[in-house]
Design a protein around this motif. Structure first.
Motif, short mmCIF file in Angstrom:
data_model
loop_
_atom_site.label_atom_id
_atom_site.label_comp_id
_atom_site.label_asym_id
_atom_site.label_seq_id
_atom_site.Cartn_x
_atom_site.Cartn_y
_atom_site.Cartn_z
N ALA A 196 99.32 -75.21 -27.55
CA ALA A 196 99.44 -75.76 -25.80
C ALA A 196 100.55 -77.24 -26.17
CB ALA A 196 97.72 -75.76 -25.20
N LYS A 197 99.83 -77.86 -27.11
CA LYS A 197 100.54 -79.21 -27.16
C LYS A 197 102.30 -79.25 -27.01
CE LYS A 197 97.08 -82.00 -29.34
NZ LYS A 197 96.12 -82.48 -30.36
N ARG A 198 102.35 -77.93 -27.60
CA ARG A 198 103.92 -77.94 -27.74
C ARG A 198 104.18 -76.67 -26.64
NH1 ARG A 198 107.04 -74.94 -31.97
NH2 ARG A 198 109.07 -75.97 -31.73
N ASP A 199 103.61 -76.32 -25.74
CA ASP A 199 103.69 -75.60 -24.47
C ASP A 199 103.88 -73.82 -24.87
OD1 ASP A 199 103.99 -75.32 -22.06
OD2 ASP A 199 105.98 -75.66 -22.16
N ILE A 200 103.42 -73.59 -25.76
CA ILE A 200 102.79 -72.34 -26.62
C ILE A 200 102.13 -72.06 -26.13
CG2 ILE A 200 103.46 -70.46 -27.91
CD1 ILE A 200 104.48 -72.57 -29.56
N TRP A 201 102.06 -70.71 -25.16
CA TRP A 201 100.50 -70.24 -24.31
C TRP A 201 100.47 -68.93 -24.63
CZ3 TRP A 201 98.24 -73.73 -22.52
CH2 TRP A 201 98.91 -75.34 -21.97
N ALA A 216 104.05 -76.76 -39.20
CA ALA A 216 105.81 -76.72 -39.31
C ALA A 216 106.01 -76.77 -37.72
CB ALA A 216 106.66 -76.12 -40.65
N ALA A 217 106.34 -75.20 -38.30
CA ALA A 217 106.49 -74.60 -36.68
C ALA A 217 105.79 -75.13 -35.25
CB ALA A 217 106.34 -73.88 -36.55
N LEU A 218 104.44 -76.00 -35.38
CA LEU A 218 103.93 -76.59 -34.23
C LEU A 218 104.11 -77.89 -34.52
CD1 LEU A 218 100.79 -74.45 -34.46
CD2 LEU A 218 102.67 -74.25 -32.93
N ASN A 219 104.74 -78.42 -35.47
CA ASN A 219 104.79 -79.92 -35.93
C ASN A 219 103.75 -80.53 -35.67
OD1 ASN A 219 106.52 -82.34 -36.21
ND2 ASN A 219 106.82 -82.88 -33.53
N CYS A 220 102.72 -80.39 -36.12
CA CYS A 220 101.68 -80.75 -36.71
C CYS A 220 101.25 -80.62 -37.54
CB CYS A 220 100.40 -79.34 -35.86
SG CYS A 220 100.16 -78.47 -36.42
N THR A 221 99.70 -82.12 -38.22
CA THR A 221 98.84 -81.24 -39.51
C THR A 221 98.62 -80.38 -39.87
OG1 THR A 221 97.51 -82.99 -38.65
CG2 THR A 221 99.98 -83.89 -39.36
N VAL A 222 97.74 -80.27 -40.77
CA VAL A 222 96.97 -79.21 -41.30
C VAL A 222 95.23 -79.50 -40.58
CG1 VAL A 222 94.83 -78.33 -42.76
CG2 VAL A 222 97.75 -78.99 -43.36
N PRO A 271 100.58 -65.11 -27.60
CA PRO A 271 101.08 -65.54 -29.21
C PRO A 271 102.36 -64.61 -29.78
CG PRO A 271 98.64 -64.22 -28.56
CD PRO A 271 99.72 -64.85 -27.61
N SER A 272 103.59 -64.07 -28.63
CA SER A 272 104.42 -63.34 -28.82
C SER A 272 105.70 -64.94 -28.95
CB SER A 272 105.13 -62.86 -27.80
OG SER A 272 104.87 -63.47 -26.38
N ASP A 273 104.97 -66.10 -28.01
CA ASP A 273 106.14 -67.32 -27.96
C ASP A 273 105.43 -68.08 -29.06
OD1 ASP A 273 106.95 -66.93 -25.62
OD2 ASP A 273 105.37 -67.69 -24.61
N LEU A 274 104.11 -67.82 -29.85
CA LEU A 274 104.26 -68.67 -31.62
C LEU A 274 104.37 -67.94 -32.09
CD1 LEU A 274 102.31 -70.30 -32.75
CD2 LEU A 274 100.50 -68.86 -32.83
N LEU A 275 104.97 -66.69 -32.10
CA LEU A 275 104.88 -66.13 -33.24
C LEU A 275 107.47 -66.19 -33.29
CD1 LEU A 275 105.71 -63.22 -35.86
CD2 LEU A 275 106.06 -62.11 -33.17
N ALA A 276 107.54 -66.53 -32.41
CA ALA A 276 109.29 -66.81 -31.99
C ALA A 276 109.47 -68.48 -33.07
CB ALA A 276 109.64 -66.68 -30.69
N ALA A 277 107.77 -69.34 -32.42
CA ALA A 277 107.68 -70.67 -33.20
C ALA A 277 108.13 -70.88 -34.93
CB ALA A 277 107.27 -71.32 -32.64
N PHE A 278 107.23 -69.51 -34.69
CA PHE A 278 106.90 -69.25 -36.92
C PHE A 278 108.05 -69.19 -37.46
CE2 PHE A 278 102.16 -68.86 -36.24
CZ PHE A 278 101.60 -69.83 -36.09
#
Length: 115
Positions: free
Chosen positions: A10-15, A57-63, A17-24
């Motif tokens: 959500a911080k990356r404006d992904i709402w 890496a896809a979400l530009n975040c840390t563990v 699962p299909s959008d998340l798959l594209a980011a992955f």
């Protein structure tokens, strides 16, 4: 552990699962849509470390953004550490006395082995 994949997405404006798959897929992580949906919808039992690295890496975040430590009592809702006792602990106050079998009169209850 608390699984915060949806929050990090959500911080990356992904709402979805299909959008998340594209980011992955942009970072070379190619799970199936059903796997992404399972990660999206619930807390995974296990995650491979290289997959976790690619998710970050896809979400530009840390563990630490994806996994947040929770207190143990809140996680399982069970007993506290102070309530646990070792097996055979010497706290006999709460327990009833165990019966002791009577000794037989010179005979053993066990049968003799064959000759």
């Amino acid at each position: 552990m608390k699984w915060n994949l949806r929050w990090a997405a959500a911080k990356r404006d992904i709402w979805r699962p299909s959008d998340l798959l594209a980011a992955f897929q942009q970072v070379g992580f190619n799970p199936s849509l059903s796997k992404v949906a399972a990660l999206w919808g619930g807390k995974p039992i296990s995650v491979r470390l290289d997959d976790l690295d690619k998710m970050c890496a896809a979400l530009n975040c840390t563990v630490a953004d994806l996994l947040e430590a929770e207190p143990l009592a809140a996680a399982d809702g069970g007993e506290r550490e102070t309530d646990k006792r070792a097996v055979g602990a010497e706290d006999d106050v709460d327990r009833p006395v165990r019966p002791v079998p009577r000794k037989s009169q010179g005979r053993s209850r066990r049968s003799l082995p064959p000759n």
